[in-house]
Design an enzyme around this catalytic site. Structure first.
Site, PDB file in Angstrom:
ATOM      1  N   ASP A 214      46.487  35.755  48.361  1.00  0.00           N
ATOM      2  CA  ASP A 214      45.060  35.982  48.602  1.00  0.00           C
ATOM      3  C   ASP A 214      44.584  37.031  47.599  1.00  0.00           C
ATOM      4  O   ASP A 214      45.153  37.138  46.518  1.00  0.00           O
ATOM      5  CB  ASP A 214      44.818  36.418  50.052  1.00  0.00           C
ATOM      6  CG  ASP A 214      43.462  35.944  50.584  1.00  0.00           C
ATOM      7  OD1 ASP A 214      42.441  36.413  50.048  1.00  0.00           O
ATOM      8  OD2 ASP A 214      43.429  35.126  51.518  1.00  0.00           O
ATOM      9  N   HIS A 237      43.948  35.730  44.436  1.00  0.00           N
ATOM     10  CA  HIS A 237      42.524  35.400  44.373  1.00  0.00           C
ATOM     11  C   HIS A 237      41.724  36.429  43.598  1.00  0.00           C
ATOM     12  O   HIS A 237      40.499  36.420  43.633  1.00  0.00           O
ATOM     13  CB  HIS A 237      41.955  35.259  45.789  1.00  0.00           C
ATOM     14  CG  HIS A 237      42.513  34.090  46.550  1.00  0.00           C
ATOM     15  ND1 HIS A 237      42.111  33.771  47.831  1.00  0.00           N
ATOM     16  CD2 HIS A 237      43.433  33.151  46.208  1.00  0.00           C
ATOM     17  CE1 HIS A 237      42.774  32.694  48.247  1.00  0.00           C
ATOM     18  NE2 HIS A 237      43.583  32.308  47.275  1.00  0.00           N
TER      19      HIS A 237
END
Length: 388
Positions: A214, A237
């Site tokens: 993430d 991310h």
């Protein structure tokens, strides 16, 4: 004879009560076992409480070995002004992720003047990730390391692997510094953010590497005066401010510097995202400088239409006011044609967005920019051409 008697007394206390002589509180001497199987939580707490009660600076020492720890809270403030947790060993979580549910695995609550030096945290998150990926009814999982209400903390040389949920969480804190940390989880591990910060001021992260499933770093509401420098991010991310506007009454994000970062194969580079719904929050005075993008899907992005699953916000506009965001000396490659995207709120257009010396290409060709409700200026070499 008196001198000889004192000598033997000194030897006795040195060998049988080394804690008192050196001021170090070795968790093994409190009953911890580094076999990776025996629950050592009580031993760790007893060592912490003894050190925390000392009027002098004290060190809790974790020698080499693997120590099984279930949920644990290290409470402060301590009587002394300087506490150190020196770790040469590894803390491991139970493979029974259901026992952790949601919340925190290792929590430091209201500590002040703490140094965490070295060590590894192994969250053993693989089983929980599989549960989530299969769509079964799973708990959120525990944050591996959390600080709540802490002040003047230094974390250096720490390694966190395979966290169930976030690797590190910082909440309601002041002056927290991370130096030379490594946060590692597979790129397909869900919700394994590297460091999440909210409602905190003076957080610094430098000389660190993050490979996660993430955000490498996520910056939540109420974060101010944050400095990120010399970081390697990817997979993951990227570095995100947000998501914001989750609540109507929400504190703003202000004075954030992201400098000298390499993004490698990430979903995003530097991102600001907010839900498409009303909010009192804001983002202002943000600086992104000296960044390298290597095959990044969205190198530069502001997305104020964030609404996963189109739930609770279709047809609404973000109330987050974004202003004073600068992007300087950003180079590299985009994995998609649109390398620069500013999709702002119709109700609160982005203002004072600045681009200077940005060069991003897509498959050795010119990339594109896309702007909606964004205003600002560009200078120097700008490629793709600015849409501001």
């Amino acid at each position: 004879m008196a001198k000889l008697r004192y000598f033997f007394v000194f030897l006795f206390f040195t060998f049988f009560f080394p804690l008192a002589v050196y001021g170090d509180y070795n968790v093994v001497q409190f009953g911890a076992r580094g076999d990776g199987k025996t629950d050592s939580g009580r031993a760790f707490l007893n060592a912490w409480q003894a050190a925390c009660s000392s009027v002098r600076p004290a060190t809790v020492y974790v020698p080499r070995g693997s120590y099984l720890i279930k949920r644990i809270i290290f409470e402060g403030p301590c009587r002394n002004s300087r506490m150190t947790m020196k770790m040469d060993g590894t803390l491991v979580a139970s493979t029974n992720y259901a026992a952790y549910g949601s919340g925190n695995w290792v929590l430091f609550n209201k500590v002040k003047g703490l140094i965490i030096d070295g060590g590894t945290l192994d969250g053993r998150g693989k089983g929980l990730w599989a549960c989530k990926t299969a769509g079964r009814n799973c708990p959120q999982g525990a944050r591996s390391l959390a600080f709540n209400g802490a002040e003047d903390v230094l974390v250096r040389g720490l390694k966190s692997i395979n966290s169930q949920f976030f690797h590190v969480a910082v909440n309601l804190c002041k002056n927290i510094r991370f130096h030379g940390i490594q946060l590692l989880a597979p790129d397909d591990s869900p919700n394994t953010d590297g460091v999440h910060v909210q409602l905190s001021t003076g957080v610094t992260i430098v000389n660190s590497a993050m490979k996660t499933g993430d955000d490498c770093i996520s910056i939540g509401p109420g974060t101010r005066n944050m400095w990120l420098e010399r970081i390697v991010c990817g997979p993951g991310h990227g570095i995100s401010i947000g998501s914001l506007a989750q609540e109507f009454k929400e504190e703003g994000v202000q004075n954030i510097t992201v400098k000298t970062v390499v993004f490698r194969g990430t979903q995003n580079g530097v991102r600001i995202k907010s839900w498409g719904r009303p909010s009192t929050g804001f983002v202002r005075d943000v600086r992104f400088m000296n960044l390298v993008m290597i095959n990044v899907q969205n190198p530069i992005i502001i997305d104020q239409n964030y609404c996963p699953g189109n739930r609770d916000c279709p047809g609404k506009y973000s109330g987050i006011k974004i202003s004073g965001v600068t992007y300087k000396n950003i180079k590299g490659t985009s994995a998609t044609p649109v390398a620069v995207m500013f999709h702002c709120s119709q109700a609160n257009p982005c203002s004072r967005i600045g681009l200077k010396d940005v060069k991003l290409s897509y498959q050795n060709k010119r990339a594109q920019s896309s702007c909606i409700f964004a205003d600002g200026s560009a200078s120097g070499l700008i490629d793709p051409p600015s849409c501001l």
